[in-house]
Scaffold this active site. Structure first.
Site, PDB file in Angstrom:
ATOM      1  N   SER A 150      47.174  31.327  40.720  1.00 16.31           N
ATOM      2  CA  SER A 150      48.195  30.264  40.657  1.00 16.31           C
ATOM      3  C   SER A 150      49.131  30.334  41.859  1.00 16.31           C
ATOM      4  O   SER A 150      49.477  29.308  42.457  1.00 16.31           O
ATOM      5  CB  SER A 150      49.033  30.417  39.382  1.00 16.31           C
TER       6      SER A 150
ATOM      7  N   GLY B 111      41.170  22.839  38.669  1.00 22.59           N
ATOM      8  CA  GLY B 111      42.125  21.873  38.114  1.00 22.59           C
ATOM      9  C   GLY B 111      43.485  22.025  38.780  1.00 22.59           C
ATOM     10  O   GLY B 111      44.162  21.036  39.085  1.00 22.59           O
TER      11      GLY B 111
ATOM     12  N   ARG C 145      37.370  16.955  33.589  1.00 24.20           N
ATOM     13  CA  ARG C 145      38.681  17.374  33.058  1.00 24.20           C
ATOM     14  C   ARG C 145      39.710  16.240  33.171  1.00 24.20           C
ATOM     15  O   ARG C 145      39.663  15.435  34.101  1.00 24.20           O
ATOM     16  CB  ARG C 145      39.136  18.643  33.791  1.00 24.20           C
TER      17      ARG C 145
ATOM     18  N   GLN D  14      50.545  22.810  35.482  1.00 23.91           N
ATOM     19  CA  GLN D  14      49.928  22.006  36.542  1.00 23.91           C
ATOM     20  C   GLN D  14      50.578  20.627  36.617  1.00 23.91           C
ATOM     21  O   GLN D  14      50.876  20.124  37.706  1.00 23.91           O
ATOM     22  CB  GLN D  14      48.428  21.858  36.281  1.00 23.91           C
TER      23      GLN D  14
ATOM     24  N   ASP E 108      45.384  31.555  29.719  1.00 30.94           N
ATOM     25  CA  ASP E 108      44.150  31.930  30.432  1.00 30.94           C
ATOM     26  C   ASP E 108      43.554  33.238  29.907  1.00 30.94           C
ATOM     27  O   ASP E 108      42.412  33.577  30.216  1.00 30.94           O
ATOM     28  CB  ASP E 108      44.414  32.056  31.938  1.00 30.94           C
TER      29      ASP E 108
ATOM     30  N   LYS F 196      39.890  23.231  29.421  1.00 28.33           N
ATOM     31  CA  LYS F 196      39.835  24.153  30.564  1.00 28.33           C
ATOM     32  C   LYS F 196      38.462  24.035  31.227  1.00 28.33           C
ATOM     33  O   LYS F 196      37.739  23.076  30.996  1.00 28.33           O
ATOM     34  CB  LYS F 196      40.120  25.586  30.094  1.00 28.33           C
TER      35      LYS F 196
ATOM     36  N   ARG G 133      37.116  26.187  25.708  1.00 26.38           N
ATOM     37  CA  ARG G 133      37.170  27.642  25.481  1.00 26.38           C
ATOM     38  C   ARG G 133      37.271  28.011  24.008  1.00 26.38           C
ATOM     39  O   ARG G 133      37.007  29.157  23.662  1.00 26.38           O
ATOM     40  CB  ARG G 133      38.312  28.266  26.292  1.00 26.38           C
TER      41      ARG G 133
ATOM     42  N   ARG H 207      36.123  32.621  33.296  1.00 19.95           N
ATOM     43  CA  ARG H 207      36.798  33.524  32.352  1.00 19.95           C
ATOM     44  C   ARG H 207      35.929  33.818  31.122  1.00 19.95           C
ATOM     45  O   ARG H 207      36.033  34.881  30.514  1.00 19.95           O
ATOM     46  CB  ARG H 207      38.145  32.961  31.940  1.00 19.95           C
TER      47      ARG H 207
HETATM   48  C1  S3P Z   1      47.749  26.907  35.959  1.00 19.64           C
HETATM   49  C2  S3P Z   1      48.209  26.406  34.776  1.00 19.64           C
HETATM   50  C3  S3P Z   1      47.444  26.472  33.532  1.00 19.64           C
HETATM   51  C4  S3P Z   1      46.330  27.500  33.622  1.00 19.64           C
HETATM   52  C5  S3P Z   1      45.550  27.391  34.902  1.00 19.64           C
HETATM   53  C6  S3P Z   1      46.473  27.608  36.088  1.00 19.64           C
HETATM   54  C7  S3P Z   1      48.599  26.767  37.163  1.00 19.64           C
HETATM   55  O1  S3P Z   1      46.855  25.205  33.293  1.00 19.64           O
HETATM   56  O2  S3P Z   1      45.461  27.383  32.531  1.00 19.64           O
HETATM   57  O3  S3P Z   1      44.525  28.352  34.958  1.00 19.64           O
HETATM   58  O4  S3P Z   1      48.331  27.431  38.173  1.00 19.64           O
HETATM   59  O5  S3P Z   1      49.549  25.963  37.112  1.00 19.64           O
HETATM   60  P1  S3P Z   1      47.669  23.990  32.581  1.00 19.64           P
HETATM   61  O6  S3P Z   1      48.784  23.617  33.454  1.00 19.64           O
HETATM   62  O7  S3P Z   1      46.664  22.892  32.437  1.00 19.64           O
HETATM   63  O8  S3P Z   1      48.126  24.533  31.264  1.00 19.64           O
END
Ligand code: S3P
Length: 435
Positions: free
Chosen positions: A26, A98, A126, A174, A322, A349, A353, A395
């Site tokens: 991230s 994503g 997605r 995100q 995650d 995801k 999952r 994962r």
């Molecule tokens: C992430 C936010 C999470 C997480 C992803 C990374 C990020 O997703 O599951 O692996 O870096 O902001 P969501 O924002 O969809 O919850």
């Protein structure tokens, strides 16, 4: 279709040793984007040189950032465009990520040209409406033109954006980050209200690069000032807590193990798994806490024979989202029930999952029940090695390779090539600890 198969076997001896797992995924995406937008040059160390994060770095190069060669310790320089990116000459490929696609959409929606974001098969399934809706409210034009409604490829025509105050319908870092990044280019204050606290790397990095980013005391409201100027500044990326989590669980469930993970990110919006595993009886110590902006430290985990089940609290879910697949592996090795609810985000995801985890646990002989918004695992049944699908989800692959270390016989994971999207070197680390 990726065909790679990886196996793991019950290890008759403990997992022992020290590891430095790769940089945080991230944070790496955000360092590439914010460093690429900043004024001036900076050195990045311990960047996650995985397929996902290299795609985001490449995207910023397409927008005009200059990236020096990657040296040892995943270190390189990046010179940003001082908030004036150029139009990309071709599609921007986000691969499997994503995070990459949603955050880049926030930036591209604010820029006075057209661009196109594309991704692999999994990413093209997605949901993207969650970012399209707020970004269009700010004035961007985004057309999802994939085969599935609201999905990538995304055709984006940006322009001068208006600031908004937006209440997120789901707890998503995100989506929050896409809006905050778009807000950097808007005139005035952009505010995001979240239903639960989600990872706050964007907010921390914005402040690190000199941009005011205020949060309410309960962290549910975040605001950024538009027309911002980011100042480049050298940065060390901590190791990824989500990658360390595989060895935290592996050491907890393989008899006699003791593993130390050095320099792991300990941002409290990421570490809910620590509290949940400790509640289950895991023996985890955290030492040498350090770091500016993003805290980090060393984590030591020892085997425990008496793990027991727990209920994961709704507020914990976004801060271990995650880690749910590997937590479920721990739950299968614990006595009693572990319940995870209000976690329907898991369905969108890299794979669904909830269904991937429940299906694979059942295939290994565990008792697992699927709910629309989560799962319940009744631990204690011995795990039996099996041939499992990773559903091309990194994962899921890594979680069940860890489960294979505790199961009788051999466990084979099909379609594993995506492990590299977050943890290049995972297999080598598994062999190193199990030697
Ligand atoms: C992430 C936010 C999470 C997480 C992803 C990374 C990020 O997703 O599951 O692996 O870096 O902001 P969501 O924002 O969809 O919850």
């Amino acid at each position: 279709m990726a065909e790679e198969t990886i196996s793991s076997c019950c290890v008759s001896h403990p997992l022992r040793g020290e590891l430095v797992v790769p940089g945080d995924k991230s944070i790496s995406h955000r360092v590439a984007i914010l460093g690429g937008l900043a004024a001036g040059s900076m050195r990045v160390r311990n960047y996650l040189c995985s397929a996902d994060c290299l795609n985001t770095l490449r995207a910023m190069q397409q927008l005009g950032a200059v990236v020096g060669p990657v040296a040892n310790a995943q270190s390189f320089s990046i010179t940003g465009v001082a908030m004036r990116p150029r139009a990309p000459e071709k599609d921007i490929d986000c691969g499997n990520s994503g995070t990459g696609m949603r955050l880049l959409a926030g930036v591209l929606g604010a820029l006075p040209f057209s661009s196109r974001l594309v991704g692999d098969e999994s990413l093209s399934r997605r949901p993207m409406r969650r970012i399209i809706t707020p970004l269009e409210q700010m004035g961007a034009h985004i057309t999802p033109c994939g085969g599935k409604e609201g999905c990538a490829p995304l055709e984006i025509t940006g322009g001068q954006l208006q600031p908004i105050s937006y209440a997120l319908p789901m707890a998503s870092a995100q989506v929050k980050s896409a809006i905050l990044l778009a807000g950097l280019f808007a005139r005035g204050e952009t505010r995001v209200l979240q239903p639960a606290v989600t990872r706050d790397h964007t907010e921390r990095l914005l402040r690190y690069f000199g941009v005011p980013c205020a949060e309410s005391a309960d962290h549910l409201s975040v605001a950024v000032q538009g027309q911002a100027c980011l100042q480049a500044r050298d940065i060390d990326v901590p190791s990824d807590f989500s990658s360390a989590a595989f060895w935290m669980v592996a050491a907890s469930i393989v008899p006699g193990s003791e593993v130390t993970l050095r320099g792991v990110g300990l941002n409290p919006t990421r570490t809910a798994l620590l509290g949940v595993l400790r509640r289950m009886g895991a023996r985890i110590e955290v030492a040498n806490e350090r770091g500016e902006g993003e805290p980090m430290g060393d984590i030591t985990v020892r085997y425990t024979a008496d793990l027991h089940g727990t209920d994961v609290l709704p507020d914990e879910v976004p801060n271990l989202i995650d880690e749910v697949p590997i937590l479920c592996v721990a739950a299968a090795c614990a006595q009693g029930d572990t319940t995870i609810r209000q976690a329907s985000e898991l369905r969108v995801k890299e794979s669904d999952r909830i269904s991937s985890v429940v299906h694979n646990l059942q295939a290994m002989g565990a008792v697992a029940r699927e709910y629309e918004d989560g799962m319940q695992i009744t631990g204690g049944a011995p795990l039996i090695g099996a041939t499992l699908d990773s559903y091309t989800d990194h994962r899921i692959a890594m979680s069940f390779l860890v489960a294979g270390l505790r199961a009788s016989g051999q466990t084979r994971l099909l379609r594993c090539t995506n492990i590299d999207t977050s943890y290049p070197g995972f297999e080598e680390h598994m062999h190193l600890l199990a030697r």
